[in-house]
Design a protein around this motif. Structure first.
Motif, PDB file in Angstrom:
ATOM      1  N   PHE A  65      29.176  75.509 -28.624  1.00 17.38           N
ATOM      2  CA  PHE A  65      28.217  74.750 -28.449  1.00 17.38           C
ATOM      3  C   PHE A  65      28.000  73.787 -27.186  1.00 17.38           C
ATOM      4  O   PHE A  65      28.996  72.875 -27.293  1.00 17.38           O
ATOM      5  CB  PHE A  65      28.285  73.567 -29.703  1.00 17.38           C
ATOM      6  CG  PHE A  65      27.911  74.283 -31.295  1.00 17.38           C
ATOM      7  CD1 PHE A  65      26.502  74.806 -31.518  1.00 17.38           C
ATOM      8  CD2 PHE A  65      29.158  74.706 -31.886  1.00 17.38           C
ATOM      9  CE1 PHE A  65      26.548  75.302 -32.747  1.00 17.38           C
ATOM     10  CE2 PHE A  65      28.983  75.395 -33.298  1.00 17.38           C
ATOM     11  CZ  PHE A  65      27.546  75.528 -33.603  1.00 17.38           C
ATOM     12  N   PRO A  66      27.324  74.172 -26.189  1.00 25.19           N
ATOM     13  CA  PRO A  66      27.668  73.289 -25.004  1.00 25.19           C
ATOM     14  C   PRO A  66      27.142  71.826 -25.067  1.00 25.19           C
ATOM     15  O   PRO A  66      27.871  70.927 -24.575  1.00 25.19           O
ATOM     16  CB  PRO A  66      26.590  73.920 -24.054  1.00 25.19           C
ATOM     17  CG  PRO A  66      26.751  75.448 -24.319  1.00 25.19           C
ATOM     18  CD  PRO A  66      26.736  75.309 -25.958  1.00 25.19           C
ATOM     19  N   GLY A  67      26.181  71.605 -26.129  1.00 24.21           N
ATOM     20  CA  GLY A  67      25.935  70.327 -26.289  1.00 24.21           C
ATOM     21  C   GLY A  67      24.741  69.544 -25.524  1.00 24.21           C
ATOM     22  O   GLY A  67      23.947  70.668 -24.832  1.00 24.21           O
ATOM     23  N   ASP A  68      24.500  68.240 -25.712  1.00 23.64           N
ATOM     24  CA  ASP A  68      23.563  67.788 -24.809  1.00 23.64           C
ATOM     25  C   ASP A  68      23.996  66.982 -23.656  1.00 23.64           C
ATOM     26  O   ASP A  68      25.197  66.591 -23.406  1.00 23.64           O
ATOM     27  CB  ASP A  68      22.705  66.626 -25.596  1.00 23.64           C
ATOM     28  CG  ASP A  68      22.419  67.422 -27.098  1.00 23.64           C
ATOM     29  OD1 ASP A  68      21.663  68.347 -26.929  1.00 23.64           O
ATOM     30  OD2 ASP A  68      22.687  66.976 -27.995  1.00 23.64           O
ATOM     31  N   GLY A  69      23.193  66.387 -22.644  1.00 24.54           N
ATOM     32  CA  GLY A  69      23.510  65.590 -21.702  1.00 24.54           C
ATOM     33  C   GLY A  69      24.283  66.363 -20.506  1.00 24.54           C
ATOM     34  O   GLY A  69      24.004  67.296 -20.150  1.00 24.54           O
TER      35      GLY A  69
END
Length: 368
Positions: free
Chosen positions: A56-60
């Motif tokens: 999950f690379p994620g946000d920002g």
């Protein structure tokens, strides 16, 4: 509300087997803090037969630091094949959050994953992303190592402790409702099964890593029935810890009020969470699932500017590799990170330097 509690309790299943050690650590004087069936994943891996892991690379800044992890892993020829999943732009009714059911199924199928920072969108009608992961995947034990990095001076030297936090109950039960206008009630649920499960994991972890003490952190002076020490008819957390401690006579067991724990760790803390003594975590779940994560903000102010420090996610990746028993690869990457920071030539702004994410990542790769 009552039906919610029953469902939560029924979902809390006892785990017969305990996880493989996550971090190689030779310090036998470290402490393991406890705040309130293991499936072995094959380690017969190679570049031709890689282990599939969910990412999950994620946000920002998440995608940037996730790219750093992939670059370092590729440089070191780590036999990992990433299956990437992203937070959706709509609420999935099956998960009641922006995480899709397919992404959760990927973690269950692969049994191991790595997660970057996630920011839950503001609004109603959906669950926190992190809470969704914990609940749906049964991630009951949050493992947080905290140790001094050689070559990087901080206020305290020779820090070496591990916090193991129960992830699914207590303040994390997520059971709240409005009694009347202006009055809101939050329920703290503690069950014997979940308490025994996390206590068993903590003592196993301590024994596996040669640690001589387990400290159970509590607020039983106020919450006598949930954290309680007194009424034996209640499935209190401490009765469960004491019960497990009897199986490990070689490990010193103590109970510490959270206020005193804060004084000992010299760190601000709020009850219901363990000290944020480091940003490298790994969550152990039902069925042997392990989801490592970097627990820091998504830093939208510097996203896309090539300024983020990928160390936390890299070290979380190292924890994931140790979980997979790829200890040689884990040691090589860990040592490369430590050498890069210790040399001081390439450091990101938060470490007092001026290097970009790309420069810091390349320096780590050069040490491999």
């Amino acid at each position: 509300m009552a039906s919610q509690i029953v469902r939560r309790v029924l979902r809390s299943r006892t785990i017969e087997q305990i996880a493989t050690p996550l971090i190689a650590n030779g310090n036998s004087f470290g402490m393991v803090f406890v705040s309130t069936p293991y499936r072995c994943i094959s380690t017969d891996a190679s570049r031709n037969h890689p282990i599939r892991a969910t990412l999950f690379p994620g946000d920002g800044i998440g995608p940037e630091i996730a790219n750093s992890v992939k670059q370092v892993f590729n440089t070191n020829e780590v036999p990992i094949e990433w299956e990437e999943h992203y937070v959706g732009d709509k609420v999935d009714p099956r998960t009641e959050s922006f995480l899709t059911w397919e992404s959760l199924e990927a973690v269950r199928k692969n049994g191991v994953g790595l997660k970057g920072p996630m920011a839950t969108p503001i609004g109603k009608g959906h669950r926190s992303l992190n809470l969704t992961l914990r609940k749906e995947l049964g991630l009951y034990a949050n493992v947080r190592p905290c140790y001094s990095l050689e070559g990087y001076k901080t206020r305290y030297d020779d820090v070496n402790l591990v916090t193991i936090r129960e992830n699914t109950e207590g303040e994390y039960s997520g059971l709240e409702h409005q009694v009347v206008r202006g009055v809101v009630e939050s329920l703290k649920v503690i069950t014997r099964q979940a308490s025994l499960r996390v206590a068993e994991y903590a003592f196993y972890y301590a024994k596996a890593h040669g640690r001589q003490r387990v400290s159970a952190i509590h607020k039983a002076n106020i919450m006598r029935k949930t954290d309680g020490l007194f009424l034996k008819t209640v499935p209190s957390f401490f009765l469960c810890c004491r019960e497990v401690a009897e199986k490990y006579p070689e490990i010193n067991y103590e109970e510490v009020i959270i206020d005193n724990c804060c004084m000992m760790t010299v760190h601000p803390i709020f009850y219901g969470s363990s000290p944020d003594l480091g940003k490298t975590h790994c969550n152990i779940g039902e069925g042997g699932i392990a989801l490592a994560e970097a627990v820091h903000g998504s830093a939208p102010d510097i996203a896309g500017k090539n300024l983020a420090n990928p160390t936390a996610l890299l070290l979380s990746g190292v924890m994931m590799l140790r979980h997979l028993k790829l200890h040689d690869k884990a040691d090589q990457i860990h040592n490369a990170i430590i050498k890069t920071i210790a040399e001081g030539r390439y450091r990101t702004a938060d470490l007092g330097g001026s290097s970009t994410t790309s420069e810091f990542t390349k320096a780590i790769c050069d040490h491999l």
